[in-house]
Design a protein around this motif. Structure first.
Motif, PDB file in Angstrom:
ATOM      1  N   PRO A   1      -7.027  13.479  71.278  1.00 11.60           N
ATOM      2  CA  PRO A   1      -5.923  14.061  72.041  1.00 11.60           C
ATOM      3  C   PRO A   1      -4.716  14.342  71.145  1.00 11.60           C
ATOM      4  N   HIS A   2      -3.784  15.123  71.684  1.00 11.82           N
ATOM      5  CA  HIS A   2      -2.695  15.610  70.841  1.00 11.82           C
ATOM      6  C   HIS A   2      -1.775  14.497  70.352  1.00 11.82           C
ATOM      7  N   GLU A   3      -1.619  13.427  71.129  1.00  8.23           N
ATOM      8  CA  GLU A   3      -0.781  12.331  70.647  1.00  8.23           C
ATOM      9  C   GLU A   3      -1.396  11.656  69.422  1.00  8.23           C
ATOM     10  N   THR A   4      -2.734  11.628  69.359  1.00 14.32           N
ATOM     11  CA  THR A   4      -3.411  11.096  68.178  1.00 14.32           C
ATOM     12  C   THR A   4      -3.324  12.077  67.019  1.00 14.32           C
ATOM     13  N   VAL A   5      -3.407  13.362  67.321  1.00 13.85           N
ATOM     14  CA  VAL A   5      -3.189  14.395  66.304  1.00 13.85           C
ATOM     15  C   VAL A   5      -1.843  14.193  65.619  1.00 13.85           C
ATOM     16  N   ARG A   6      -0.790  14.026  66.430  1.00 16.53           N
ATOM     17  CA  ARG A   6       0.555  13.887  65.866  1.00 16.53           C
ATOM     18  C   ARG A   6       0.684  12.585  65.063  1.00 16.53           C
ATOM     19  N   PHE A   7       0.017  11.534  65.527  1.00 17.29           N
ATOM     20  CA  PHE A   7       0.051  10.282  64.763  1.00 17.29           C
ATOM     21  C   PHE A   7      -0.585  10.478  63.394  1.00 17.29           C
ATOM     22  N   LEU A   8      -1.760  11.124  63.341  1.00 15.10           N
ATOM     23  CA  LEU A   8      -2.424  11.344  62.058  1.00 15.10           C
ATOM     24  C   LEU A   8      -1.608  12.267  61.165  1.00 15.10           C
ATOM     25  N   GLU A   9      -0.943  13.255  61.759  1.00 12.58           N
ATOM     26  CA  GLU A   9      -0.091  14.143  60.965  1.00 12.58           C
ATOM     27  C   GLU A   9       1.099  13.386  60.380  1.00 12.58           C
ATOM     28  N   TRP A  10       1.517  12.324  61.030  1.00 13.76           N
ATOM     29  CA  TRP A  10       2.600  11.477  60.514  1.00 13.76           C
ATOM     30  C   TRP A  10       2.070  10.463  59.500  1.00 13.76           C
ATOM     31  N   PHE A  11       0.922   9.845  59.833  1.00 14.67           N
ATOM     32  CA  PHE A  11       0.405   8.729  59.041  1.00 14.67           C
ATOM     33  C   PHE A  11      -0.194   9.161  57.709  1.00 14.67           C
ATOM     34  N   LEU A  12      -1.024  10.189  57.705  1.00 16.34           N
ATOM     35  CA  LEU A  12      -1.776  10.539  56.502  1.00 16.34           C
ATOM     36  C   LEU A  12      -0.890  10.965  55.327  1.00 16.34           C
ATOM     37  N   PRO A  13       0.194  11.735  55.532  1.00 15.06           N
ATOM     38  CA  PRO A  13       1.055  12.043  54.388  1.00 15.06           C
ATOM     39  C   PRO A  13       1.725  10.807  53.793  1.00 15.06           C
ATOM     40  N   LEU A  14       1.931   9.774  54.597  1.00 19.10           N
ATOM     41  CA  LEU A  14       2.506   8.529  54.091  1.00 19.10           C
ATOM     42  C   LEU A  14       1.465   7.696  53.343  1.00 19.10           C
ATOM     43  N   TYR A  15       0.267   7.655  53.887  1.00 15.99           N
ATOM     44  CA  TYR A  15      -0.790   6.821  53.319  1.00 15.99           C
ATOM     45  C   TYR A  15      -1.439   7.465  52.088  1.00 15.99           C
ATOM     46  N   LYS A  16      -1.553   8.812  52.104  1.00 18.29           N
ATOM     47  CA  LYS A  16      -2.064   9.591  50.976  1.00 18.29           C
ATOM     48  C   LYS A  16      -3.492   9.199  50.558  1.00 18.29           C
ATOM     49  N   PRO A  17      -4.452   9.232  51.473  1.00 15.99           N
ATOM     50  CA  PRO A  17      -5.839   8.944  51.075  1.00 15.99           C
ATOM     51  C   PRO A  17      -6.406  10.062  50.208  1.00 15.99           C
ATOM     52  N   VAL A  18      -7.363   9.719  49.375  1.00 17.26           N
ATOM     53  CA  VAL A  18      -8.054  10.715  48.535  1.00 17.26           C
ATOM     54  C   VAL A  18      -9.471  10.942  49.052  1.00 17.26           C
ATOM     55  N   ASN A  19     -10.172   9.857  49.376  1.00 17.28           N
ATOM     56  CA  ASN A  19     -11.528   9.941  49.909  1.00 17.28           C
ATOM     57  C   ASN A  19     -11.557   9.407  51.334  1.00 17.28           C
ATOM     58  N   ILE A  20     -11.984  10.257  52.261  1.00 16.59           N
ATOM     59  CA  ILE A  20     -12.037   9.911  53.680  1.00 16.59           C
ATOM     60  C   ILE A  20     -13.478   9.966  54.164  1.00 16.59           C
ATOM     61  N   LEU A  21     -13.859   8.990  54.972  1.00 19.82           N
ATOM     62  CA  LEU A  21     -15.150   8.993  55.654  1.00 19.82           C
ATOM     63  C   LEU A  21     -14.897   9.108  57.145  1.00 19.82           C
ATOM     64  N   GLU A  22     -15.584  10.050  57.789  1.00 19.75           N
ATOM     65  CA  GLU A  22     -15.488  10.204  59.244  1.00 19.75           C
ATOM     66  C   GLU A  22     -16.863   9.974  59.857  1.00 19.75           C
ATOM     67  N   ILE A  23     -16.907   9.160  60.891  1.00 17.51           N
ATOM     68  CA  ILE A  23     -18.157   8.894  61.602  1.00 17.51           C
ATOM     69  C   ILE A  23     -18.029   9.510  62.987  1.00 17.51           C
ATOM     70  N   GLY A  24     -18.699  10.629  63.184  1.00 18.95           N
ATOM     71  CA  GLY A  24     -18.607  11.395  64.418  1.00 18.95           C
ATOM     72  C   GLY A  24     -17.836  12.685  64.194  1.00 18.95           C
ATOM     73  N   THR A  25     -18.514  13.702  63.702  1.00 20.98           N
ATOM     74  CA  THR A  25     -17.876  14.989  63.388  1.00 20.98           C
ATOM     75  C   THR A  25     -17.479  15.753  64.640  1.00 20.98           C
ATOM     76  N   ALA A  26     -18.337  15.688  65.665  1.00 19.93           N
ATOM     77  CA  ALA A  26     -18.190  16.517  66.881  1.00 19.93           C
ATOM     78  C   ALA A  26     -18.068  17.983  66.466  1.00 19.93           C
ATOM     79  N   ILE A  27     -17.042  18.695  66.933  1.00 21.87           N
ATOM     80  CA  ILE A  27     -16.929  20.125  66.613  1.00 21.87           C
ATOM     81  C   ILE A  27     -16.132  20.375  65.335  1.00 21.87           C
ATOM     82  N   GLY A  28     -15.822  19.319  64.590  1.00 18.25           N
ATOM     83  CA  GLY A  28     -15.161  19.474  63.305  1.00 18.25           C
ATOM     84  C   GLY A  28     -13.652  19.499  63.341  1.00 18.25           C
ATOM     85  N   PHE A  29     -13.070  19.282  64.522  1.00 17.35           N
ATOM     86  CA  PHE A  29     -11.621  19.400  64.671  1.00 17.35           C
ATOM     87  C   PHE A  29     -10.873  18.345  63.860  1.00 17.35           C
TER      88      PHE A  29
END
Length: 244
Positions: A48-76
């Motif tokens: 949902p969009h509230e989680t979208v906004r959280f990730l848009e806030w969190f990831l630039p701060l955390y700065k990961p290089v390698n990400i693993l996702e479990i459950g691609t769904a439609i790729g969003f």
């Protein structure tokens, strides 16, 4: 096509507040915005969009290089996270559902950052056992009854100091109910999620918190190496959550 998640209609916070978070915060544009809008119109379960906004806030701060996702769904969500990777960054995402894989591959072609996304087709538990990379950040949004079983594999490949985000852990608040009050079709999910939360929320090697975003977003930092292989020994019936 996976079944729609009935928990989409069971907010864990006040509905008016939830709707405010989804409509008043900055909206996505471009290909990702179009994919999000289409998914919402067709009731395809994406974050949902509230989680979208959280990730848009969190990831630039955390700065990961390698990400693993479990459950691609439609790729969003993979496309969303790829925006915040450095040039050398990479997302590995796992999906078993052929319909979802086809949709994800089409959506990745619409994104400018698709070169940073590697899609592995197969059963997550089998793929996880074979992974030999290490990851800074893991995002798990897959079969809820399998979170317990997937977690030891995730801890093996997650770096010390790394973060894992696990979506939809509150099940519309039904996680609090007694097992006998849960419909038979969801008893396994209820049981396994409660077992999972009982382990991770107070484990000494982990620092965990649940955020009331979407249907509950569990954030865990791996503070030190620990042996979670005991979780692999517990098995229940073979009935699985339709969301993979």
């Amino acid at each position: 096509m996976r079944k729609l998640n009935e928990m989409m209609d069971r907010p864990v916070i006040d509905k008016a507040v939830r709707d405010y978070l989804r409509t008043k915060q900055r909206q996505l544009t471009g290909p990702l915005g179009a994919i999000e809008n289409e998914a919402n119109k067709k009731r395809v379960p994406v974050i949902p969009h509230e989680t979208v906004r959280f990730l848009e806030w969190f990831l630039p701060l955390y700065k990961p290089v390698n990400i693993l996702e479990i459950g691609t769904a439609i790729g969003f969500s993979a496309g969303l996270m790829a925006q915040f990777l450095p040039d050398e960054g990479q997302i590995t995402t796992i999906e078993r559902n052929p319909t979802m894989i086809e949709k994800a591959e089409k959506n990745f072609k619409k994104m400018k950052n698709s070169n940073k996304i590697s899609l592995i087709k197969g059963q997550a538990e089998e793929v996880l056992q074979e992974l030999d990379e290490s990851y800074d950040f893991i995002f798990m949004d897959s079969a809820k009854a399998k979170y317990y079983d997937f977690f030891p594999h995730c801890m093996r490949v997650l770096k010390v100091g790394g973060v894992i985000a696990i979506d939809d852990v509150l099940q519309g608040g039904t996680i609090l109910q007694e097992t006998e009050n849960i419909p038979r079709s969801r008893k396994k999910i209820h049981k396994k999620l409660n077992q999972f939360l009982e382990v991770v929320l107070n484990h000494p090697a982990l620092n965990a918190t649940i955020l009331p975003l979407g249907d509950g977003l569990l954030m865990i930092t791996k503070e030190e190496d620990a042996d979670f292989s005991f979780m692999l020994k517990k098995r229940t019936d073979q009935h699985d959550d339709p969301k993979a």
